[in-house]
Design a protein around this motif. Structure first.
Motif, PDB file in Angstrom:
ATOM      1  N   SER A 117       1.207  -1.091  -0.145  1.00  0.00           N
ATOM      2  CA  SER A 117       0.331  -0.521   0.186  1.00  0.00           C
ATOM      3  C   SER A 117       1.055   1.168   0.408  1.00  0.00           C
ATOM      4  CB  SER A 117      -1.150  -0.426   1.025  1.00  0.00           C
ATOM      5  OG  SER A 117      -0.188   0.244   2.738  1.00  0.00           O
ATOM      6  N   ASP A 118       0.506   2.263  -0.187  1.00  0.00           N
ATOM      7  CA  ASP A 118       0.990   3.879   0.093  1.00  0.00           C
ATOM      8  C   ASP A 118       1.803   3.426   1.074  1.00  0.00           C
ATOM      9  OD1 ASP A 118      -0.246   4.541  -2.629  1.00  0.00           O
ATOM     10  OD2 ASP A 118      -1.989   5.199  -1.909  1.00  0.00           O
ATOM     11  N   ILE A 119       0.913   3.416   2.720  1.00  0.00           N
ATOM     12  CA  ILE A 119       1.546   3.122   4.049  1.00  0.00           C
ATOM     13  C   ILE A 119       2.798   2.117   3.572  1.00  0.00           C
ATOM     14  CG2 ILE A 119       0.840   2.495   6.182  1.00  0.00           C
ATOM     15  CD1 ILE A 119      -1.986   2.643   5.609  1.00  0.00           C
ATOM     16  N   GLN A 120       2.894   1.168   3.369  1.00  0.00           N
ATOM     17  CA  GLN A 120       4.374   0.758   3.208  1.00  0.00           C
ATOM     18  C   GLN A 120       5.020   1.408   2.258  1.00  0.00           C
ATOM     19  OE1 GLN A 120       2.680  -2.687   1.489  1.00  0.00           O
ATOM     20  NE2 GLN A 120       3.137  -3.972   3.607  1.00  0.00           N
ATOM     21  N   ASN A 121       4.891   1.772   1.329  1.00  0.00           N
ATOM     22  CA  ASN A 121       5.859   2.314   0.636  1.00  0.00           C
ATOM     23  C   ASN A 121       5.813   3.523   0.810  1.00  0.00           C
ATOM     24  OD1 ASN A 121       5.405   1.373  -1.429  1.00  0.00           O
ATOM     25  ND2 ASN A 121       4.020   2.261  -2.920  1.00  0.00           N
ATOM     26  N   ALA A 122       5.628   4.478   2.160  1.00  0.00           N
ATOM     27  CA  ALA A 122       5.906   5.541   2.608  1.00  0.00           C
ATOM     28  C   ALA A 122       6.710   5.272   3.586  1.00  0.00           C
ATOM     29  CB  ALA A 122       4.708   6.452   3.611  1.00  0.00           C
ATOM     30  N   GLU A 123       6.728   3.882   4.684  1.00  0.00           N
ATOM     31  CA  GLU A 123       6.984   3.530   5.953  1.00  0.00           C
ATOM     32  C   GLU A 123       9.330   3.588   5.156  1.00  0.00           C
ATOM     33  OE1 GLU A 123       5.652  -0.353   7.057  1.00  0.00           O
ATOM     34  OE2 GLU A 123       4.140   1.356   8.932  1.00  0.00           O
ATOM     35  N   THR A 124       8.989   2.459   3.494  1.00  0.00           N
ATOM     36  CA  THR A 124      10.069   2.838   3.433  1.00  0.00           C
ATOM     37  C   THR A 124      11.834   3.772   2.908  1.00  0.00           C
ATOM     38  OG1 THR A 124       9.209   0.393   1.987  1.00  0.00           O
ATOM     39  CG2 THR A 124      11.578   1.342   1.202  1.00  0.00           C
ATOM     40  N   GLU A 125      10.210   4.677   2.430  1.00  0.00           N
ATOM     41  CA  GLU A 125      10.800   5.806   2.759  1.00  0.00           C
ATOM     42  C   GLU A 125      11.780   6.762   3.664  1.00  0.00           C
ATOM     43  OE1 GLU A 125      11.571   7.597  -0.226  1.00  0.00           O
ATOM     44  OE2 GLU A 125      10.579   6.023  -1.736  1.00  0.00           O
ATOM     45  N   LYS A 126      10.881   6.384   4.595  1.00  0.00           N
ATOM     46  CA  LYS A 126      11.164   6.651   5.899  1.00  0.00           C
ATOM     47  C   LYS A 126      12.086   5.802   6.716  1.00  0.00           C
ATOM     48  CE  LYS A 126       9.358   7.362  10.374  1.00  0.00           C
ATOM     49  NZ  LYS A 126       8.270   7.084  11.440  1.00  0.00           N
ATOM     50  N   ARG A 127      11.984   4.225   5.510  1.00  0.00           N
ATOM     51  CA  ARG A 127      13.684   3.786   6.354  1.00  0.00           C
ATOM     52  C   ARG A 127      14.760   4.198   5.886  1.00  0.00           C
ATOM     53  NH1 ARG A 127      12.728  -2.264   5.138  1.00  0.00           N
ATOM     54  NH2 ARG A 127      14.972  -2.232   5.910  1.00  0.00           N
ATOM     55  N   ILE A 128      14.412   3.944   4.423  1.00  0.00           N
ATOM     56  CA  ILE A 128      15.583   4.780   4.071  1.00  0.00           C
ATOM     57  C   ILE A 128      16.674   6.452   4.339  1.00  0.00           C
ATOM     58  CG2 ILE A 128      16.668   6.002   1.466  1.00  0.00           C
ATOM     59  CD1 ILE A 128      14.464   3.954   0.166  1.00  0.00           C
ATOM     60  N   SER A 129      15.511   7.308   4.607  1.00  0.00           N
ATOM     61  CA  SER A 129      15.375   8.646   4.873  1.00  0.00           C
ATOM     62  C   SER A 129      16.190   8.478   6.378  1.00  0.00           C
ATOM     63  CB  SER A 129      14.653   9.579   5.288  1.00  0.00           C
ATOM     64  OG  SER A 129      14.820  10.183   6.031  1.00  0.00           O
ATOM     65  N   GLU A 130      16.290   7.636   7.494  1.00  0.00           N
ATOM     66  CA  GLU A 130      16.452   7.673   8.728  1.00  0.00           C
ATOM     67  C   GLU A 130      18.059   6.440   8.419  1.00  0.00           C
ATOM     68  OE1 GLU A 130      14.140   5.457  11.116  1.00  0.00           O
ATOM     69  OE2 GLU A 130      12.797   6.908  11.473  1.00  0.00           O
ATOM     70  N   ALA A 131      18.032   6.151   7.813  1.00  0.00           N
ATOM     71  CA  ALA A 131      19.248   5.162   7.376  1.00  0.00           C
ATOM     72  C   ALA A 131      20.282   6.226   7.194  1.00  0.00           C
ATOM     73  CB  ALA A 131      19.573   4.049   6.395  1.00  0.00           C
ATOM     74  N   LEU A 132      20.402   7.332   5.998  1.00  0.00           N
ATOM     75  CA  LEU A 132      21.514   8.232   5.892  1.00  0.00           C
ATOM     76  C   LEU A 132      21.814   8.753   6.215  1.00  0.00           C
ATOM     77  CD1 LEU A 132      19.448   8.933   1.588  1.00  0.00           C
ATOM     78  CD2 LEU A 132      21.607   7.077   2.041  1.00  0.00           C
ATOM     79  N   LYS A 133      20.344   9.682   6.927  1.00  0.00           N
ATOM     80  CA  LYS A 133      20.390  10.495   8.212  1.00  0.00           C
ATOM     81  C   LYS A 133      21.800  10.037   9.489  1.00  0.00           C
ATOM     82  CE  LYS A 133      18.210  12.874  11.744  1.00  0.00           C
ATOM     83  NZ  LYS A 133      16.915  13.958  12.835  1.00  0.00           N
ATOM     84  N   LEU A 134      21.163   8.344   9.733  1.00  0.00           N
ATOM     85  CA  LEU A 134      22.621   7.758  10.670  1.00  0.00           C
ATOM     86  C   LEU A 134      23.610   7.283  10.328  1.00  0.00           C
ATOM     87  CD1 LEU A 134      19.540   5.655  12.596  1.00  0.00           C
ATOM     88  CD2 LEU A 134      20.716   7.377  13.474  1.00  0.00           C
ATOM     89  N   THR A 135      23.958   7.631   8.886  1.00  0.00           N
ATOM     90  CA  THR A 135      25.367   7.272   8.589  1.00  0.00           C
ATOM     91  C   THR A 135      26.005   8.320   7.807  1.00  0.00           C
ATOM     92  OG1 THR A 135      23.815   6.444   6.292  1.00  0.00           O
ATOM     93  CG2 THR A 135      23.805   4.284   8.343  1.00  0.00           C
ATOM     94  N   ASP A 136      25.524   8.790   8.647  1.00  0.00           N
ATOM     95  CA  ASP A 136      26.433  10.342   7.677  1.00  0.00           C
ATOM     96  C   ASP A 136      27.633  10.296   8.099  1.00  0.00           C
ATOM     97  OD1 ASP A 136      27.472  12.700   7.277  1.00  0.00           O
ATOM     98  OD2 ASP A 136      24.949  14.333   7.700  1.00  0.00           O
ATOM     99  N   PRO A 137      28.964  10.066   7.334  1.00  0.00           N
ATOM    100  CA  PRO A 137      30.090  10.319   7.931  1.00  0.00           C
ATOM    101  C   PRO A 137      30.706  11.322   8.544  1.00  0.00           C
ATOM    102  CG  PRO A 137      29.725   9.578   6.004  1.00  0.00           C
ATOM    103  CD  PRO A 137      28.543  10.376   5.630  1.00  0.00           C
ATOM    104  N   ASP A 138      30.286  12.468   8.583  1.00  0.00           N
ATOM    105  CA  ASP A 138      30.588  13.231   9.511  1.00  0.00           C
ATOM    106  C   ASP A 138      29.936  13.631  10.927  1.00  0.00           C
ATOM    107  OD1 ASP A 138      31.053  14.683   7.179  1.00  0.00           O
ATOM    108  OD2 ASP A 138      29.481  15.863   6.856  1.00  0.00           O
ATOM    109  N   LEU A 139      29.022  12.353  11.304  1.00  0.00           N
ATOM    110  CA  LEU A 139      28.762  12.439  12.615  1.00  0.00           C
ATOM    111  C   LEU A 139      29.273  11.575  12.979  1.00  0.00           C
ATOM    112  CD1 LEU A 139      24.905  12.536  12.243  1.00  0.00           C
ATOM    113  CD2 LEU A 139      26.017  14.040  12.541  1.00  0.00           C
TER     114      LEU A 139
END
Length: 366
Positions: A117-139
């Motif tokens: 569903s659209d909800i599942q797609n949104a969750e996937t987008e959220k996971r990707i966004s959080e992963a990019l945020k948590l794995t920022d090399p500058d942090l």
């Protein structure tokens, strides 16, 4: 007839007594040689024992520094290992996420229908966004503040060690001698300061009395007072000069006549080290000893140490107590005077004065 016999017997008895006396004297001298040889062995043993104790102290200092270095580097290695483990975990998280995305892309490419569903797609987008945020090399980085502190402490320790006066310097400072130059011995082309602490070359002949004590064939001046016992150390500032001679001399050094006879170190009356255009040479009794290992080295001060009981004359680069040359002179036979020669102008490069320094105080660390 009897008188002749008695006289002959008397002479024979005198010769026998003289022979016995000489034998006793010889035995005493032989015994003295034995005692001197034993003293030599004793001095060697004592010197070696002191050298060994000092060597052990320096080795202990080195061990302390080496252990401190090991502890410091171990701490840095531990922090680096922890940071690398964190990076590896982030890489692994990203890898798993890319695997999932690759599977989704493969399904889409194969025309596989998905019921997300659209909800599942949104969750996937959220996971990707959080992963990019948590794995920022500058942090992700080590404790840079601590690293800077450790480096700063190491620099301060090095500066502290360098600021310490060498142990030989402290020893020689205890023998610091006051040296006053005698203007009545200075060559007419030398100007000696009123305090007797500097000698400066000038091309103009000074209006000075012609007296037996004055050097008239070479640019020498000697100290007003001499010494005949004890240990003495003094320093001369030589910075900015390209030619100078420093040394020790008996008062019997020639003051007149041929120029070479009056130069320091050219006769048996004096000892000196000469500096000319970057090269050092030691002189005594006309024997020249080149010092090639010192070639090109420059010092602010030159120190001269004389042990009258030890028959020793040592020259040192006083800035770092670098040995220049030592003369083992044996037994000194009279009063010694400090001597120096500031040298001629040397094509305009050697106008600065030679200055007697306070040897009880250290020169600035270079």
């Amino acid at each position: 007839m009897n008188s002749k016999v008695d006289a002959k017997a008397t002479n024979k008895e005198k010769l026998l007594k003289h022979q016995q006396h000489l034998q006793r004297q010889r035995d005493a001298i032989a015994y003295r040689m034995k005692k001197l040889a034993a003293k030599q062995v004793e001095m060697t043993k004592k010197t070696e024992a002191v050298k060994e104790k000092i060597r052990i102290k320096y080795e202990n200092m080195k061990r302390v520094l080496d252990e401190d270095l090991r502890i410091t580097l171990t701490q840095l290695d531990a922090e680096q290992e922890a940071a690398e483990r964190l990076v590896e975990e982030k890489i692994e998280d990203c890898y798993h996420l890319t695997q999932e995305l690759d599977q989704e892309l493969a399904n889409i490419g194969a025309g596989v229908k998905t019921q997300e569903s659209d909800i599942q797609n949104a969750e996937t987008e959220k996971r990707i966004s959080e992963a990019l945020k948590l794995t920022d090399p500058d942090l992700i980085h080590p404790d840079e503040f601590k690293n800077e502190q450790l480096l700063g402490l190491a620099i301060n320790l090095l500066l502290f060690i360098r600021s310490q006066v060498p142990v030989t310097k402290k020893l020689f400072q205890s023998y610091a001698a006051e040296v006053v130059l005698d203007a009545n011995t200075a060559h007419p082309k030398l100007i000696v300061s009123p305090k007797g602490d500097t000698a400066t070359y000038t091309e103009t002949w000074q209006d000075v009395p012609e007296i037996p004590s004055r050097f008239d064939s070479t640019l020498n001046v000697i100290s007003r007072e001499g010494f005949s016992e004890g240990r003495h150390y003094w320093e001369v500032e030589v910075s900015g000069k390209t030619y100078w001679e420093l040394g020790l001399t008996y008062p019997s050094i020639p003051r007149h006549g041929r120029e070479e006879e009056s130069w320091l170190g050219r006769g048996k009356e004096s000892w000196c080290v000469e500096y000319f255009n970057g090269d050092y040479t030691a002189w005594h009794n006309g024997v020249q000893q080149e010092l090639p290992l010192l070639s090109g080295k420059q010092f602010t001060r030159i120190g001269v140490y004389c042990s009258f009981p030890g028959g020793l004359v040592c020259f040192l680069g006083a800035d770092t107590m670098t040995p220049l040359h030592c003369f083992c002179a044996g037994t000194f036979t009279g009063i010694l005077h400090q001597a120096l020669c500031p040298g001629h102008d040397n094509e305009g490069t050697n106008w600065k004065s030679l200055k007697i320094c306070d040897a009880s105080r250290s020169a600035p660390v270079l």
